[in-house]
Design a protein around this motif. Sequence first.
Motif, PDB file in Angstrom:
ATOM      1  N   ASN A 106       0.810  -1.078   0.077  1.00 30.69           N
ATOM      2  CA  ASN A 106      -0.066   0.006   0.012  1.00 30.69           C
ATOM      3  C   ASN A 106       0.869   1.100   0.012  1.00 30.69           C
ATOM      4  O   ASN A 106       1.576   1.648   1.029  1.00 30.69           O
ATOM      5  N   GLU A 107       0.970   2.039  -1.096  1.00 30.72           N
ATOM      6  CA  GLU A 107       1.843   3.132  -1.262  1.00 30.72           C
ATOM      7  C   GLU A 107       0.831   4.441  -1.172  1.00 30.72           C
ATOM      8  O   GLU A 107       0.240   4.598  -2.234  1.00 30.72           O
ATOM      9  N   THR A 151      -2.692   3.487  -2.392  1.00 33.59           N
ATOM     10  CA  THR A 151      -2.826   2.872  -3.711  1.00 33.59           C
ATOM     11  C   THR A 151      -2.364   1.413  -3.534  1.00 33.59           C
ATOM     12  O   THR A 151      -0.725   1.371  -3.037  1.00 33.59           O
ATOM     13  N   TRP A 152      -2.811   0.417  -3.879  1.00 39.63           N
ATOM     14  CA  TRP A 152      -2.156  -0.846  -3.609  1.00 39.63           C
ATOM     15  C   TRP A 152      -1.709  -1.173  -4.849  1.00 39.63           C
ATOM     16  O   TRP A 152      -2.044  -1.211  -5.972  1.00 39.63           O
ATOM     17  N   VAL A 153      -0.254  -1.511  -4.841  1.00 38.39           N
ATOM     18  CA  VAL A 153       0.728  -1.575  -5.910  1.00 38.39           C
ATOM     19  C   VAL A 153       1.272  -3.008  -5.888  1.00 38.39           C
ATOM     20  O   VAL A 153       1.608  -3.537  -4.866  1.00 38.39           O
ATOM     21  N   THR A 194      -1.489  -1.497 -10.429  1.00 34.65           N
ATOM     22  CA  THR A 194      -2.179  -0.862  -9.247  1.00 34.65           C
ATOM     23  C   THR A 194      -3.785  -1.627  -9.166  1.00 34.65           C
ATOM     24  O   THR A 194      -4.111  -1.895 -10.140  1.00 34.65           O
ATOM     25  N   ARG A 220       4.305  -3.705 -13.138  1.00 32.95           N
ATOM     26  CA  ARG A 220       3.815  -2.940 -11.900  1.00 32.95           C
ATOM     27  C   ARG A 220       2.359  -2.768 -12.341  1.00 32.95           C
ATOM     28  O   ARG A 220       2.141  -2.008 -13.266  1.00 32.95           O
TER      29      ARG A 220
END
Length: 131
Positions: free
Chosen positions: A42-43, A46-48, A57, A55
């Motif tokens: 979780n950045e 936002t889930w990455v 999301t 990559r």
Amino acid sequence: MVLPSRYVSVAIACPPDRVYAYASDPSHLPEWAAGLSGSITNENGTWVAESPMGRITIAFVPQNPYGVLDHTVTLPSGEKVLNPMRVVPNGDGSEVCFTLFRRPGMSDAEFETDADMVARDLEKLKTILES
């Protein structure tokens, strides 16, 4: 344009609220969704995740009492893919239902492979929740 679709589901001998609680937590995705390479973070809200495509999301709809697990995956190209998903009661257990849309330009073989992957992911979810 209406996209062709396939309905993929699995019955799980587990109450819907427990299935929903587990499946709606993005941190659990690497445990049952093979398209992720074992990591999700979780950045800043936002889930990455890393996927075979690169990559991505993942954004789930807000928590709700209806079992709706719809989520949008944003691919490295920027393309957004809607994944409608539900948990519904099925007797003493649950049915997890996923609608797979065939994206434009996808071959018959690619669509079949995608459907098989979704079915395997749902079976893995079933195995986890029934153990």
